[in-house]
Design an enzyme around this catalytic site. Structure first.
Site, PDB file in Angstrom:
ATOM      1  N   ASP A 153      -0.737 -10.409   9.645  1.00  0.00           N
ATOM      2  CA  ASP A 153      -1.585  -9.933  10.742  1.00  0.00           C
ATOM      3  C   ASP A 153      -1.470 -10.862  11.952  1.00  0.00           C
ATOM      4  O   ASP A 153      -0.970 -11.993  11.854  1.00  0.00           O
ATOM      5  CB  ASP A 153      -3.039  -9.886  10.252  1.00  0.00           C
TER       6      ASP A 153
ATOM      7  N   ASP B   5      -6.230   0.222  13.311  1.00  0.00           N
ATOM      8  CA  ASP B   5      -7.474  -0.054  12.592  1.00  0.00           C
ATOM      9  C   ASP B   5      -8.364   1.179  12.573  1.00  0.00           C
ATOM     10  O   ASP B   5      -9.383   1.200  11.884  1.00  0.00           O
ATOM     11  CB  ASP B   5      -8.230  -1.219  13.255  1.00  0.00           C
TER      12      ASP B   5
HETATM   13  C1  GLA Z   1      -7.177  -6.860  11.460  1.00  0.00           C
HETATM   14  C2  GLA Z   1      -6.473  -5.824  10.608  1.00  0.00           C
HETATM   15  C3  GLA Z   1      -7.444  -5.269   9.589  1.00  0.00           C
HETATM   16  C4  GLA Z   1      -7.974  -6.390   8.732  1.00  0.00           C
HETATM   17  C5  GLA Z   1      -8.630  -7.442   9.612  1.00  0.00           C
HETATM   18  C6  GLA Z   1      -9.024  -8.664   8.795  1.00  0.00           C
HETATM   19  O1  GLA Z   1      -8.145  -6.262  12.256  1.00  0.00           O
HETATM   20  O2  GLA Z   1      -5.921  -4.821  11.396  1.00  0.00           O
HETATM   21  O3  GLA Z   1      -6.813  -4.300   8.785  1.00  0.00           O
HETATM   22  O4  GLA Z   1      -6.912  -6.953   8.006  1.00  0.00           O
HETATM   23  O5  GLA Z   1      -7.764  -7.866  10.650  1.00  0.00           O
HETATM   24  O6  GLA Z   1      -9.636  -9.637   9.546  1.00  0.00           O
END
Ligand code: GLA
Length: 696
Positions: free
Chosen positions: A452, A521
């Protein structure tokens, strides 16, 4: 023969197209042709010449050079802008030679050189014949004894045929709302889309399609392409005002500098582009094929159905909560259990912990292995979330190395989501991350990493940089690729997923290391339909991770939410402890169905039958590699009644062959399904999954 030289022209043939360029009478390397495959050399138009003269509009201005450098009276966008050691800013590139490169693909290198400053430009052309795509990049080599400053070093300039007013398709969006498709007519001037955010960004994507304004999903000429780069990039779509259009693409020149030292080579990222006469759908399928056959590390691996714990437990992870979820997931048929954020030292919320990638001793007193063993005992593989590029100021790593983050010494270090960005351009940071991640993967049975990156850049400084600190922009991305490459070579069985707060790092560059992309997301099913449509313009379903979550639970049927996610690589992200036994039983049913059809979805061809951004009644179809089996998904969101849904006209079938479509008593010919179509009755927020079978 994929590469053919005729006189001083080079023709690059793919299965259905030809791309040609050559030297004109001035010796300039100019574009000649890009369109349907040329059968006979006599069909090749001559290399364009400079004609006429005017003191305000010198004709060289308009020559469609393959790799124009800024010089002379050229005011269109150049690929290259350079300052020599003596401050001369005028680059003259003279043809030197052409060579075939040893490669598993047809590969041509054209060398140009500035004879005064000994700057050598090696233009690479690789032919991806089956996907009708040409790959191009440039190497800039300093053969002189003095440094040469690069101020712009694009990968490519593409020239669709002159004389057409082009429509430019591109993708825009924002966090939680990525991949909006927009089509707009170019007018004289330059339309720029770009990223200055350090990553590819949620806002624009380095993908394009050009057409004459009349192409559809199934018909019409389209020139399309994308850049393989995960850092700052820039795309200039330019209508010259003289009935010609050109599209330049590469590393962003905004705040860019590179001091090319004697003997040094700067290599641009690859740009990919193709041509089709069969509309936007075919253009997408060409890119899908390229990605699947030439880019992703594990092209023939079917992605397992995964469960991700993020939306269920947020930062509140520990072994009992994860095991409870894992047990429920395993009962439903999930094959890979991924523990998301919250597992590492000091991580209670988003204010601390990033940088300290060892299991939190309070949450996991015996480390992660007991949990991993239980997950594997349940018959699933184990995956883990990391965000290696980031550090919270409240972390041991930042306390030890405050100089490792991007910063300017006299400015506040602005945080985003309470985090700062490690400077991956630094070799010591790369070495640290390599070692830390290598240990994590060596000490645990991990088969999947969700990588990420959760903020945009600020204060992009590198105070103790050995060279121009603006080299950081490119060196950061090289650093990222270097780490991913090292980990991949040491742990080839691990699948990486590229995530940046959803779809902020989705590009053809990262797909050389990552098999999957976390698209957004936003997991709300109706929003996803539109996001997935945009994503599919360039990415195949195989790389599109899609979860069924609790968004709209109780409002949109579980079947609808599953069908949306089954259009990609299926995952589950809801809080299973809250799901009723009936919901879990239904989920188990859809997971079993998905396992049955996933080779068609992940390895087959995709056809967008009806657009969810254009209509509340949308549909997408997949066809297996051998064409014998297909799957059709149809969705109705909100459409006021009374509504008569138009028949769905299928695509890609053999007109002569006979096909059965699930739920329809009579088989019909491919021609029938493609022209007469399939009648469907769906209520609001109802969906259909129908299998298509070719009969012997
Ligand atoms: C990002 C990702 C999510 C999750 C969060 C965790 O927003 O896109 O899917 O993994 O971080 O903090």
């Amino acid at each position: 023969m994929s590469i053919q030289q005729i006189g001083s022209s080079w023709l690059l043939h793919t299965q259905n197209t030809t791309y040609a360029f050559g030297l004109n009478s001035l010796g300039l390397l100019v574009h000649q042709y890009w369109g349907p495959r040329i059968a006979s050399p006599s069909a090749l138009p001559p290399a364009p010449e400079s004609e006429g003269w005017a003191s305000f509009n010198h004709p060289e201005h308009l020559l469609p050079e393959e790799y124009p450098a800024w010089a002379g009276m050229k005011f269109v966008e150049p690929c290259l802008k350079v300052t020599a050691h003596d401050q001369v800013r005028d680059t003259v590139l003279v043809f030197q030679d052409s060579q075939a490169e040893v490669d598993d693909l047809p590969h041509l290198v054209i060398t140009l050189q500035d004879p005064v400053y000994a700057l050598r430009v090696r233009l690479h052309y690789r032919v991806h014949a089956e996907s009708d795509i040409i790959e191009r990049w440039a190497e800039l080599v300093n053969d002189s004894a003095a440094p040469i400053r690069l101020e712009r070093a694009f990968s490519v300039q593409w020239h669709p045929p002159a004389g057409t007013a082009y429509r430019f398709s591109h993708l825009y969006g924002r966090w939680n709302d990525e991949f909006h498709l927009v089509r707009e007519t170019l007018t004289p001037g330059v339309k720029v889309i770009e990223s200055r955010r350090l990553t590819t960004s949620h806002h624009h994507n380095p993908w394009f399609a050009l057409d004459g304004g009349d192409a559809s999903e199934t018909q019409g000429e389209v020139w399309f392409g994308a850049l393989g780069w995960s850092g700052n990039w820039k795309l200039c779509a330019e209508d010259t005002g003289f009935a010609s259009t050109r599209l330049s693409l590469g590393v962003n020149d905004f705040d860019f500098a590179w001091d090319l030292q004697p003997g040094e080579t700067f290599t641009t990222p690859s740009a990919y582009a193709g041509y089709t006469q069969e509309g936007f759908g075919a253009a997408s399928r060409c890119l899908h094929q390229l990605i699947r056959s030439r880019l992703i590390p594990h092209p023939r691996a079917l992605h397992p159905v995964l469960y991700n714990s993020w939306e269920a437990t947020l930062f509140d992870v520990d072994a009992p909560s994860q095991i409870r979820l894992a047990q429920l997931a395993a009962q439903m048929g999930v094959e890979l259990f991924v523990m998301d954020d919250g597992w590492f030292k000091g991580r209670r919320d988003d204010r601390a912990g990033l940088g300290d990638w060892s299991p939190d001793p309070l949450k996991f007193p015996h480390g992660l292995n007991p949990l991993i063993q239980q997950v594997t005992a349940l018959g699933m593989r184990f995956g883990l979330w990391v965000e290696p590029e980031m550090v919270n100021p409240d972390s041991d790593l930042y306390r030890a190395h405050p100089d490792w983050v991007l910063h300017f010494p006299t400015r506040q270090r602005r945080t985003g989501r309470n985090q700062l960005i490690l400077n991956l351009a630094r070799p010591d940071v790369q070495a640290h991350l390599n070692q830390m991640l290598d240990e994590l993967l060596s000490q645990h049975d991990i088969s999947f990493i969700k990588w990420d990156m959760n903020r945009a850049v600020s204060e992009p400084g590198w105070p103790d940089a050995p060279r121009d600190p603006r080299e950081m922009w490119v060196r950061y991305t090289h650093g990222l690729y270097h780490i991913l490459e090292t980990l991949r070579s040491r742990h080839p069985q691990v699948t990486f997923q590229s995530c940046s707060g959803g779809g902020g790092r989705a590009d053809l560059g990262v797909l050389r290391y990552a098999d999957q992309i976390w698209v957004s997301d936003n997991t709300e099913a109706a929003a996803r339909l539109r996001i997935q449509e945009g994503f599919s313009q360039l990415f195949p379903a195989q790389v599109m991770e899609a979860w069924v979550t609790d968004a709209n639970r109780g409002q949109i049927p579980l079947s609808f939410r599953f069908h949306v996610s089954m259009c990609g690589s299926l995952g589950i992200g809801g809080n299973l402890t809250q799901w009723s036994p009936q919901e879990r039983a239904e989920a188990a049913h859809w997971i079993a169905v998905y396992k049955d059809i996933r080779p068609i979805i992940q390895f087959g061809s995709q056809f967008r039958l009806r657009s969810p951004s254009q209509s509340p009644f949308s549909a997408v179809q997949y066809l297996s590699e051998d064409g014998a089996a297909g799957v059709l998904f149809a969705f109705r969101t909100h459409l006021p009644d009374p509504a008569a849904l138009p028949p769905l006209r299928l695509q890609g079938l053999d007109p002569q062959a006979l096909y059965a479509v699930e739920g329809v008593p009579e088989p019909h010919s491919g021609a029938y399904w493609m022209h007469t179509g399939l009648p469907l009755v769906l209520g609001n927020f109802e969906s259909a999954l129908l299998r298509i079978t070719r009969l012997p």
